[in-house]
Structures are given as C-alpha cells and as structure tokens.
Design a protein around this motif. Structure first.
Motif, PDB file in Angstrom:
ATOM      1  N   GLY A   1       8.340  -6.848  -7.876  1.00  0.00           N
ATOM      2  CA  GLY A   1       7.248  -6.706  -8.877  1.00  0.00           C
ATOM      3  C   GLY A   1       7.003  -5.424  -9.345  1.00  0.00           C
ATOM      4  N   LYS A   2       7.760  -4.386  -8.820  1.00  0.00           N
ATOM      5  CA  LYS A   2       7.454  -2.935  -9.407  1.00  0.00           C
ATOM      6  C   LYS A   2       8.615  -2.572 -10.277  1.00  0.00           C
ATOM      7  N   GLY A   3       8.607  -2.445 -11.634  1.00  0.00           N
ATOM      8  CA  GLY A   3       9.532  -2.011 -12.271  1.00  0.00           C
ATOM      9  C   GLY A   3      10.572  -3.196 -12.670  1.00  0.00           C
ATOM     10  N   SER A   4      11.838  -2.749 -13.176  1.00  0.00           N
ATOM     11  CA  SER A   4      12.954  -3.372 -13.625  1.00  0.00           C
ATOM     12  C   SER A   4      14.025  -3.244 -12.907  1.00  0.00           C
TER      13      SER A   4
ATOM     14  N   MET B   1       6.930  -4.617 -18.480  1.00  0.00           N
ATOM     15  CA  MET B   1       7.653  -4.796 -19.619  1.00  0.00           C
ATOM     16  C   MET B   1       7.511  -6.544 -19.748  1.00  0.00           C
ATOM     17  N   SER B   2       6.938  -6.701 -21.007  1.00  0.00           N
ATOM     18  CA  SER B   2       6.982  -7.836 -21.313  1.00  0.00           C
ATOM     19  C   SER B   2       8.442  -8.734 -21.580  1.00  0.00           C
ATOM     20  N   ASP B   3       8.373 -10.148 -21.426  1.00  0.00           N
ATOM     21  CA  ASP B   3       9.796 -10.710 -21.675  1.00  0.00           C
ATOM     22  C   ASP B   3      10.188 -10.614 -23.060  1.00  0.00           C
ATOM     23  N   ASP B   4       9.258 -10.536 -23.787  1.00  0.00           N
ATOM     24  CA  ASP B   4       9.831 -10.102 -25.444  1.00  0.00           C
ATOM     25  C   ASP B   4      10.243  -8.685 -25.682  1.00  0.00           C
ATOM     26  N   GLU B   5       9.993  -7.798 -24.927  1.00  0.00           N
ATOM     27  CA  GLU B   5      10.339  -6.269 -24.793  1.00  0.00           C
ATOM     28  C   GLU B   5      11.670  -6.373 -24.152  1.00  0.00           C
ATOM     29  N   LYS B   6      11.896  -7.295 -23.015  1.00  0.00           N
ATOM     30  CA  LYS B   6      13.060  -7.316 -22.640  1.00  0.00           C
ATOM     31  C   LYS B   6      14.215  -7.814 -23.201  1.00  0.00           C
ATOM     32  N   GLU B   7      13.865  -8.846 -24.069  1.00  0.00           N
ATOM     33  CA  GLU B   7      14.952  -9.461 -24.881  1.00  0.00           C
ATOM     34  C   GLU B   7      15.409  -8.516 -26.040  1.00  0.00           C
ATOM     35  N   GLN B   8      14.400  -7.724 -26.594  1.00  0.00           N
ATOM     36  CA  GLN B   8      14.724  -6.650 -27.529  1.00  0.00           C
ATOM     37  C   GLN B   8      15.292  -5.254 -27.055  1.00  0.00           C
TER      38      GLN B   8
ATOM     39  N   GLY C   1       4.473   0.575 -24.463  1.00  0.00           N
ATOM     40  CA  GLY C   1       3.860   1.379 -23.289  1.00  0.00           C
ATOM     41  C   GLY C   1       3.631   2.811 -23.646  1.00  0.00           C
ATOM     42  N   GLU C   2       3.000   3.413 -22.874  1.00  0.00           N
ATOM     43  CA  GLU C   2       2.913   4.830 -23.212  1.00  0.00           C
ATOM     44  C   GLU C   2       4.249   5.755 -23.078  1.00  0.00           C
ATOM     45  N   LYS C   3       5.215   5.329 -22.498  1.00  0.00           N
ATOM     46  CA  LYS C   3       6.343   5.930 -22.236  1.00  0.00           C
ATOM     47  C   LYS C   3       7.335   5.559 -23.352  1.00  0.00           C
ATOM     48  N   SER C   4       7.007   5.087 -24.428  1.00  0.00           N
ATOM     49  CA  SER C   4       7.782   4.445 -25.638  1.00  0.00           C
ATOM     50  C   SER C   4       7.966   5.213 -26.426  1.00  0.00           C
ATOM     51  N   HIS C   5       8.182   6.586 -26.181  1.00  0.00           N
ATOM     52  CA  HIS C   5       8.245   7.735 -27.076  1.00  0.00           C
ATOM     53  C   HIS C   5       9.802   7.972 -27.464  1.00  0.00           C
TER      54      HIS C   5
ATOM     55  N   GLY D   1      21.945  -6.581 -18.633  1.00  0.00           N
ATOM     56  CA  GLY D   1      20.618  -7.200 -18.658  1.00  0.00           C
ATOM     57  C   GLY D   1      19.594  -6.525 -18.081  1.00  0.00           C
ATOM     58  N   VAL D   2      18.362  -6.897 -18.180  1.00  0.00           N
ATOM     59  CA  VAL D   2      17.347  -6.491 -17.533  1.00  0.00           C
ATOM     60  C   VAL D   2      16.517  -7.587 -17.010  1.00  0.00           C
TER      61      VAL D   2
END
Length: 55
Positions: A50-53, A1-8, A18-22, A43-44
C-alpha cells in the motif's frame, strides 16, 4: 496515485496532480515506446504493502 492517473501515465505530456508533478510528462511515454519496440510491455499498479507503485 489515482487509477485515472495510472491509465494516463504513459501518455505524452500528461501530468499527475500531486506536489511532485513538476515533470513535463514525456519520460514514461519514451520508456513505453522503447520497451514496446523491444517486444516488452510496461505498466503500473499499487504496491502490495500500500506504499507507492510498482512498474
């Protein structure tokens, strides 16, 4: 997950790339509102291994 995606992540109707973004993008927004109503915070961040959030 990118830092941008974490903020949003906690905004309504925002989806990841990602492919699980359904998902519809409202669940984390609801969770954030409920947690904050109880005086908490959420928060996240990257997992230390380094694996996951972590939330």
């Amino acid at each position: 997950m990118s830092d941008d995606e974490k903020e949003q992540l906690f905004y309504r109707f925002k989806r990841g790339s990602g492919e699980k973004s359904h998902i519809n993008g409202i669940g984390f927004s609801i969770i954030k509102n409920v947690v904050e109503l109880h005086g908490g915070g959420i928060g996240v961040e990257d997992s230390p291994d380094g694996k996951g959030s972590m939330f």
